[in-house]
Design a protein around this motif. Sequence first.
Motif, PDB file in Angstrom:
ATOM      1  N   GLU A  32       0.821  -1.210   0.000  1.00 17.16           N
ATOM      2  CA  GLU A  32       0.000   0.000   0.000  1.00 17.16           C
ATOM      3  C   GLU A  32       0.858   1.264   0.000  1.00 17.16           C
ATOM      4  N   THR A  33       2.142   1.145   0.367  1.00 16.47           N
ATOM      5  CA  THR A  33       3.019   2.325   0.403  1.00 16.47           C
ATOM      6  C   THR A  33       3.692   2.516  -0.941  1.00 16.47           C
ATOM      7  N   VAL A  34       4.684   1.668  -1.244  1.00 19.47           N
ATOM      8  CA  VAL A  34       5.379   1.677  -2.539  1.00 19.47           C
ATOM      9  C   VAL A  34       5.672   0.224  -2.909  1.00 19.47           C
ATOM     10  N   ASN A  55      21.477  -1.877  -6.770  1.00 18.14           N
ATOM     11  CA  ASN A  55      22.738  -1.135  -6.713  1.00 18.14           C
ATOM     12  C   ASN A  55      22.829  -0.373  -5.390  1.00 18.14           C
ATOM     13  N   ARG A  56      22.488  -1.079  -4.332  1.00 21.58           N
ATOM     14  CA  ARG A  56      22.388  -0.459  -3.010  1.00 21.58           C
ATOM     15  C   ARG A  56      23.578  -0.858  -2.160  1.00 21.58           C
ATOM     16  N   PRO A  57      24.197   0.091  -1.448  1.00 22.48           N
ATOM     17  CA  PRO A  57      25.319  -0.265  -0.582  1.00 22.48           C
ATOM     18  C   PRO A  57      24.850  -1.149   0.578  1.00 22.48           C
ATOM     19  N   PHE A  59      25.621  -1.192   3.558  1.00 21.78           N
ATOM     20  CA  PHE A  59      25.465  -0.575   4.877  1.00 21.78           C
ATOM     21  C   PHE A  59      24.061  -0.034   5.092  1.00 21.78           C
ATOM     22  N   ASP A  60      23.206  -0.164   4.093  1.00 22.91           N
ATOM     23  CA  ASP A  60      21.833   0.334   4.193  1.00 22.91           C
ATOM     24  C   ASP A  60      20.878  -0.844   4.407  1.00 22.91           C
ATOM     25  N   PRO A  61      20.401  -1.046   5.649  1.00 22.21           N
ATOM     26  CA  PRO A  61      19.657  -2.278   5.970  1.00 22.21           C
ATOM     27  C   PRO A  61      18.258  -2.344   5.339  1.00 22.21           C
ATOM     28  N   VAL A  64      12.080  -6.244   6.860  1.00 26.91           N
ATOM     29  CA  VAL A  64      11.593  -7.620   6.733  1.00 26.91           C
ATOM     30  C   VAL A  64      10.063  -7.613   6.845  1.00 26.91           C
ATOM     31  N   HIS A  65       9.412  -8.231   5.848  1.00 20.68           N
ATOM     32  CA  HIS A  65       7.956  -8.205   5.765  1.00 20.68           C
ATOM     33  C   HIS A  65       7.354  -9.569   6.103  1.00 20.68           C
ATOM     34  N   THR A  66       6.279  -9.538   6.883  1.00 21.49           N
ATOM     35  CA  THR A  66       5.560 -10.775   7.176  1.00 21.49           C
ATOM     36  C   THR A  66       4.062 -10.487   7.194  1.00 21.49           C
ATOM     37  N   VAL A 118      10.756  -4.302  10.902  1.00 26.71           N
ATOM     38  CA  VAL A 118       9.684  -5.240  10.535  1.00 26.71           C
ATOM     39  C   VAL A 118       8.424  -4.504  10.127  1.00 26.71           C
ATOM     40  N   ARG A 119       7.717  -5.124   9.173  1.00 24.62           N
ATOM     41  CA  ARG A 119       6.498  -4.469   8.681  1.00 24.62           C
ATOM     42  C   ARG A 119       5.529  -5.516   8.153  1.00 24.62           C
ATOM     43  N   ILE A 120       4.237  -5.264   8.348  1.00 22.83           N
ATOM     44  CA  ILE A 120       3.184  -6.096   7.752  1.00 22.83           C
ATOM     45  C   ILE A 120       2.457  -5.222   6.727  1.00 22.83           C
ATOM     46  N   PRO A 140      13.413  -3.818   0.116  1.00 22.83           N
ATOM     47  CA  PRO A 140      13.515  -2.356   0.031  1.00 22.83           C
ATOM     48  C   PRO A 140      12.541  -1.877  -1.038  1.00 22.83           C
ATOM     49  N   SER A 141      12.391  -0.575  -1.184  1.00 20.11           N
ATOM     50  CA  SER A 141      11.592  -0.059  -2.286  1.00 20.11           C
ATOM     51  C   SER A 141      12.253  -0.488  -3.603  1.00 20.11           C
ATOM     52  N   ALA A 142      11.428  -0.763  -4.630  1.00 20.56           N
ATOM     53  CA  ALA A 142      11.930  -1.380  -5.862  1.00 20.56           C
ATOM     54  C   ALA A 142      12.418  -0.348  -6.882  1.00 20.56           C
ATOM     55  N   GLU A 178       6.525   5.837   1.490  1.00 21.93           N
ATOM     56  CA  GLU A 178       7.075   4.721   2.255  1.00 21.93           C
ATOM     57  C   GLU A 178       6.538   4.747   3.688  1.00 21.93           C
ATOM     58  N   SER A 179       6.655   3.603   4.344  1.00 23.49           N
ATOM     59  CA  SER A 179       6.151   3.482   5.717  1.00 23.49           C
ATOM     60  C   SER A 179       6.879   4.427   6.674  1.00 23.49           C
ATOM     61  N   THR A 180       6.199   4.767   7.756  1.00 24.84           N
ATOM     62  CA  THR A 180       6.804   5.514   8.855  1.00 24.84           C
ATOM     63  C   THR A 180       7.642   4.525   9.675  1.00 24.84           C
ATOM     64  N   TYR A 192      12.073   7.552  13.100  1.00 19.84           N
ATOM     65  CA  TYR A 192      13.311   7.669  12.324  1.00 19.84           C
ATOM     66  C   TYR A 192      13.064   8.049  10.863  1.00 19.84           C
ATOM     67  N   ARG A 193      11.870   7.727  10.368  1.00 16.30           N
ATOM     68  CA  ARG A 193      11.517   8.185   9.017  1.00 16.30           C
ATOM     69  C   ARG A 193      10.040   8.569   9.026  1.00 16.30           C
ATOM     70  N   LYS A 194       9.750   9.794   8.625  1.00 17.56           N
ATOM     71  CA  LYS A 194       8.359  10.195   8.469  1.00 17.56           C
ATOM     72  C   LYS A 194       7.830   9.463   7.237  1.00 17.56           C
ATOM     73  N   PRO A 219      22.907   7.324  13.162  1.00 12.81           N
ATOM     74  CA  PRO A 219      23.457   5.993  12.986  1.00 12.81           C
ATOM     75  C   PRO A 219      22.379   4.911  12.998  1.00 12.81           C
ATOM     76  N   LYS A 220      21.224   5.218  13.552  1.00 15.78           N
ATOM     77  CA  LYS A 220      20.149   4.225  13.584  1.00 15.78           C
ATOM     78  C   LYS A 220      19.606   3.938  12.198  1.00 15.78           C
ATOM     79  N   ALA A 221      19.702   4.885  11.332  1.00 17.09           N
ATOM     80  CA  ALA A 221      19.122   4.702  10.013  1.00 17.09           C
ATOM     81  C   ALA A 221      20.125   5.127   8.947  1.00 17.09           C
TER      82      ALA A 221
HETATM   83  O1  TXA Z   1       7.035   1.380   2.777  1.00 16.80           O
HETATM   84  C1  TXA Z   1       8.131   0.853   2.900  1.00 16.80           C
HETATM   85  O2  TXA Z   1       8.747   0.874   3.982  1.00 16.80           O
HETATM   86  C2  TXA Z   1       8.739   0.179   1.677  1.00 16.80           C
HETATM   87  C3  TXA Z   1       7.891  -1.058   1.335  1.00 16.80           C
HETATM   88  C4  TXA Z   1       8.451  -1.846   0.192  1.00 16.80           C
HETATM   89  O3  TXA Z   1       7.741  -1.843   2.478  1.00 16.80           O
HETATM   90  N1  TXA Z   1      10.100  -0.183   1.908  1.00 16.80           N
HETATM   91  C5  TXA Z   1      11.100   0.713   2.001  1.00 16.80           C
HETATM   92  O4  TXA Z   1      12.348   0.164   2.142  1.00 16.80           O
HETATM   93  O5  TXA Z   1      10.911   1.917   1.931  1.00 16.80           O
HETATM   94  P1  TXA Z   1      13.700   0.974   1.907  1.00 16.80           P
HETATM   95  O6  TXA Z   1      14.770  -0.060   1.995  1.00 16.80           O
HETATM   96  O7  TXA Z   1      13.625   1.720   0.671  1.00 16.80           O
HETATM   97  O8  TXA Z   1      13.797   1.904   3.157  1.00 16.80           O
HETATM   98  C6  TXA Z   1      14.003   1.316   4.423  1.00 16.80           C
HETATM   99  C7  TXA Z   1      14.719   2.241   5.347  1.00 16.80           C
HETATM  100  C8  TXA Z   1      16.158   2.496   4.924  1.00 16.80           C
HETATM  101  O9  TXA Z   1      16.376   3.876   4.969  1.00 16.80           O
HETATM  102  C9  TXA Z   1      16.982   1.776   5.979  1.00 16.80           C
HETATM  103  O10 TXA Z   1      18.162   2.463   6.273  1.00 16.80           O
HETATM  104  C10 TXA Z   1      16.048   1.761   7.164  1.00 16.80           C
HETATM  105  O11 TXA Z   1      14.778   1.597   6.607  1.00 16.80           O
HETATM  106  N2  TXA Z   1      16.297   0.590   8.034  1.00 16.80           N
HETATM  107  C11 TXA Z   1      16.137  -0.709   7.749  1.00 16.80           C
HETATM  108  N3  TXA Z   1      16.492  -1.494   8.775  1.00 16.80           N
HETATM  109  C12 TXA Z   1      16.913  -0.658   9.749  1.00 16.80           C
HETATM  110  C13 TXA Z   1      17.426  -0.853  11.066  1.00 16.80           C
HETATM  111  N4  TXA Z   1      17.580  -2.052  11.600  1.00 16.80           N
HETATM  112  N5  TXA Z   1      17.753   0.258  11.775  1.00 16.80           N
HETATM  113  C14 TXA Z   1      17.594   1.487  11.234  1.00 16.80           C
HETATM  114  N6  TXA Z   1      17.114   1.732  10.011  1.00 16.80           N
HETATM  115  C15 TXA Z   1      16.779   0.673   9.267  1.00 16.80           C
END
Ligand code: TXA
Length: 323
Positions: A32-34, A55-57, A59-61, A64-66, A118-120, A140-142, A178-180, A192-194, A219-221
């Motif tokens: 529902e987000t992206v 092409n993602r480094p 260090f960017d975690p 995990v979806h369930t 984690v996200r549902i 991650p976002s595609a 994207e999700s909060t 950590y992310r609006k 450093p958390k994100a």
């Molecule tokens: O809406 C969303 O969240 C979408 C859909 C596909 O679920 N996913 C998404 O993933 O936006 P991504 O990888 O584009 O963004 C995830 C963010 C990244 O900025 C990453 O650094 C952060 O989440 N992140 C992931 N695991 C983390 C952790 N253990 N600690 C801190 N930040 C984390």
Amino acid sequence: MYFCGLMTIIGTDIQQAKIFLEQGNVVGIPTETVYGLAGNAFDIEAVTKIFEVKNRPTFDPLIVHTDSIERLSEFVQFIPEKALLLAQKFMPGPLTMLLPKHPSIPDLVTSGLDTVAVRIPNHPLTLELLRSLAFPLAAPSANPFGYISPTSAQHVAKQLGEKIPYILDGGECQIGLESTIIGFENEEVIVYRKGGLAIEEIEKVVGKVRVNSHSSSNPKAPGMLKSHYSPRKDLLIFRGEILEENKNKIGYLAFQKYNPELPRENQLILSESGDYKEAAKYLFAYMRQLDGMDIDKIYVELLPEKDLGRAINDRLKRAAVKA
Ligand code: TXA
Ligand code: MG
């Protein structure tokens, strides 16, 4: 080895997506987000493919979806009380929580952090897919790293099409942001992310939260880099005037009304009625559309700093920063 060179298949066949994922491939999935780029979160090779395709480094975690709160226990150590309250209220939904990581999740997924995101997701096709799988999906976002997130299967196909065998088509994303992302420290909830769930909604359940979504020093994100969500064209925040002389080469993303200084054909309006949800839904699609127009620069209006306007402004400001 990953899928390479042929066009991807776009379809609604959950069984087909399941087979690819069970073989260790990565697949585009709707939420529902992206749209996400999903792989078996327990399989290091599948997770490696996600990083390569995007092409993602590393260090960017990844998130995990369930499909249920019950299944979270397969990959988190425990769920704090406030996290459980929020999960019961907002999952499935546009909320991601950072929780203590279980050893079942490879360190590659979390970039070595001791928390796992984690996200549902709230999308019927993806929930059904997740229910049918024996493992959760890292996704991650595609989009290619640094570019605008995809809100339709066609966006995914356009950018990652030759690299992935299948995209599960769930139509256009209903939320569009994207999700909060929130975490828990002692008794405190930290944003950590609006994103697609307004902070006001979270505060109704757990009281005041701390907002700490400032990227590079966070450093958390590690992935919430400042220059993110960027179109290829220069994007500037509109501060009351257009400086360029040739107004015909300027694109404009308005909240509610056209800018009378500029030609209408180069302008897009997020929501005439001023509806934040509608604005969020079209934000990324309109940024892409402007990016494809015959213009040199894009000016964007900021929204009032409340409700989803806060997450929308966050994306616009990050897109406006040039690396
Ligand atoms: O809406 C969303 O969240 C979408 C859909 C596909 O679920 N996913 C998404 O993933 O936006 P991504 O990888 O584009 O963004 C995830 C963010 C990244 O900025 C990453 O650094 C952060 O989440 N992140 C992931 N695991 C983390 C952790 N253990 N600690 C801190 N930040 C984390
Ligand atoms: Mg992303």
